[in-house]
Design a protein around this motif. Sequence first.
Motif, short mmCIF file in Angstrom:
data_model
loop_
_atom_site.label_atom_id
_atom_site.label_comp_id
_atom_site.label_asym_id
_atom_site.label_seq_id
_atom_site.Cartn_x
_atom_site.Cartn_y
_atom_site.Cartn_z
N ALA A 46 0.82 -1.21 0.00
CA ALA A 46 0.00 0.00 0.00
C ALA A 46 0.86 1.26 0.00
O ALA A 46 0.47 2.29 -0.57
N ARG A 47 2.03 1.19 0.60
CA ARG A 47 2.91 2.36 0.66
C ARG A 47 3.33 2.78 -0.76
O ARG A 47 3.21 3.94 -1.13
N GLY A 48 3.81 1.83 -1.53
CA GLY A 48 4.25 2.13 -2.88
C GLY A 48 3.10 2.50 -3.80
O GLY A 48 3.25 3.37 -4.68
N ALA A 49 1.95 1.86 -3.62
CA ALA A 49 0.80 2.16 -4.46
C ALA A 49 0.34 3.60 -4.28
O ALA A 49 0.09 4.33 -5.25
N PHE A 50 0.23 4.03 -3.04
CA PHE A 50 -0.18 5.41 -2.77
C PHE A 50 0.84 6.40 -3.33
O PHE A 50 0.48 7.41 -3.94
N ASN A 51 2.12 6.11 -3.12
CA ASN A 51 3.14 7.06 -3.58
C ASN A 51 3.14 7.16 -5.10
O ASN A 51 3.26 8.26 -5.66
N ARG A 52 3.01 6.04 -5.79
CA ARG A 52 2.98 6.05 -7.25
C ARG A 52 1.78 6.86 -7.77
O ARG A 52 1.93 7.69 -8.66
N ILE A 53 0.61 6.62 -7.23
CA ILE A 53 -0.59 7.28 -7.73
C ILE A 53 -0.59 8.77 -7.38
O ILE A 53 -0.88 9.63 -8.22
N GLY A 69 -1.04 -10.88 -6.44
CA GLY A 69 -2.16 -10.67 -5.53
C GLY A 69 -1.98 -9.49 -4.61
O GLY A 69 -2.87 -8.65 -4.46
N ASN A 70 -0.81 -9.36 -3.97
CA ASN A 70 -0.61 -8.30 -2.98
C ASN A 70 -0.50 -6.91 -3.59
O ASN A 70 -1.09 -5.95 -3.09
N ALA A 71 0.27 -6.77 -4.66
CA ALA A 71 0.39 -5.46 -5.31
C ALA A 71 -0.95 -5.03 -5.87
O ALA A 71 -1.34 -3.87 -5.78
N GLY A 72 -1.68 -5.98 -6.44
CA GLY A 72 -3.00 -5.67 -6.96
C GLY A 72 -3.95 -5.20 -5.88
O GLY A 72 -4.70 -4.24 -6.06
N GLY A 73 -3.91 -5.88 -4.74
CA GLY A 73 -4.76 -5.47 -3.63
C GLY A 73 -4.43 -4.07 -3.15
O GLY A 73 -5.33 -3.29 -2.81
N ALA A 74 -3.15 -3.76 -3.11
CA ALA A 74 -2.72 -2.43 -2.66
C ALA A 74 -3.14 -1.35 -3.64
O ALA A 74 -3.64 -0.29 -3.24
N VAL A 75 -2.94 -1.60 -4.94
CA VAL A 75 -3.34 -0.61 -5.95
C VAL A 75 -4.86 -0.44 -5.94
O VAL A 75 -5.37 0.69 -6.03
N ALA A 76 -5.59 -1.54 -5.81
CA ALA A 76 -7.05 -1.45 -5.75
C ALA A 76 -7.49 -0.63 -4.55
O ALA A 76 -8.40 0.21 -4.65
N TYR A 77 -6.87 -0.88 -3.41
CA TYR A 77 -7.23 -0.13 -2.20
C TYR A 77 -6.91 1.36 -2.35
O TYR A 77 -7.74 2.22 -2.05
N ALA A 78 -5.71 1.66 -2.83
CA ALA A 78 -5.31 3.06 -2.99
C ALA A 78 -6.19 3.77 -4.02
O ALA A 78 -6.61 4.91 -3.82
N ALA A 79 -6.47 3.09 -5.12
CA ALA A 79 -7.29 3.69 -6.17
C ALA A 79 -8.70 3.98 -5.66
O ALA A 79 -9.26 5.06 -5.91
N ARG A 80 -9.28 3.03 -4.94
CA ARG A 80 -10.63 3.27 -4.41
C ARG A 80 -10.62 4.42 -3.41
O ARG A 80 -11.51 5.28 -3.43
N THR A 81 -9.60 4.48 -2.58
CA THR A 81 -9.49 5.57 -1.60
C THR A 81 -9.37 6.92 -2.29
O THR A 81 -9.95 7.92 -1.84
#
Length: 301
Positions: A46-53, A69-81
Motif C-alpha cells: 500500500a505504501r508504494g501504491a499510494f506514492n505512485r498514484i 495478488g498483494n500489489a493488486g490489492g494495494a493498488v485497488a485499495y489506494a485507487a478506491r481511496t
Amino acid sequence: MITRDDAVVAATRIAGRVRRTPVVEAEPGALWLKLEFLQHSGSFKARGAFNRILASDVPAAGVITASGGNAGGAVAYAARTLGVPAEVFVPVTTPSVKVEALHRRGAVVVQHGSEYAEAYEAAAKRAADTGALFCHPYDQAEVCAGQATLGLELLEQVPDVDTVLIAVGGGGLMAGVAAALEGRARVIAVEPETCPTLHSALAAGGPVDVEVSGVAADSLGARRVGAIAYEVAVRTGVRGVLVGDDDIVAARRALWDRYRVLVEHGTAAAYAALLTSAYTPAEGERVALVLCGANTDPSRF
C-alpha cells in the motif's frame, strides 16, 4: 536509483494514507518483528501504491497493475481511496482469497497466464492500449520510494537496529528499505530456493530470468529481480540468502506457535532464514524481521 531522500519525500506525500505499523520485541534485546501485515490491504505494498498514484497525473482510464495478488490489492485499495478506476491482472493460479479481496475493493480483475510474468505482459499491453497509468508492482522509483517509508519507520522504532531481514520477490521492498537504511543498518535479502531472482542476478552481474515455483510463488514469484532493486542491492551491499520450501512452511508454523502471528508463505521466508543456518546473527546483534504480508487463507494453514 532511489535514496533515503526519496523515502523522506514519499513519507510526506503518503502521510495519513498508510498506517504506522507496530514493532514487537520478540526476543529482548535481540529480535524485533515489524508487523507490516497490519498495513492497509494486508501488505507493505500500500505504501508504494499510494506514492505512485499520488506522484502521478492519473488519466480518466485510471490505473492498471499486474500482481501475484498483494500489489493488486494495494493498488485497488489506494485507487478506491483516491477515487480512480483500477484494473488488476493476476495469474490464474492466484489464491482465491486474494482474488476475492480485489473484487471487494472495486477493481476490475483479469486472470491471465499461469505465472506473474504472463499477467504482467498482458497488463502492460492493456495500459498501452487504454492510456491508463501503469503501476509496476516493484520496479518503479515511486513504488520503491513508497516502500522505503517502512525503513524510516523502523529506524524510529528501533534506532540501534543492526540488521533487517526481508523476503524478496521482485525486490521493491528490499530496495526501498536498503536505501532508507543505507549507512545505518545492513539488509539481508531472503529468497526461496525456487524463486532466486536476486541471488541469480548478483551471480550473473545483472537481472536475469529464473524459473519460478514453490510454496511462496504467489507473492515472491517474479521471474526476475527489478533493475532498481539490483542497483540498490549492489550499492548498499545487501547480502542474499536462500531457504527451502520445507523451511518456509516450518517458519510459518513457528510464527504462529511462538507469537500467534499468521502470515503468508512469502512473508515466512524471512523468518526461515533465522530458523536455519541461512543467517546466524552474531553475539549481541540486534535483528529486525519484516513480516510484510498476511493475505493467506487461514483454512489452509
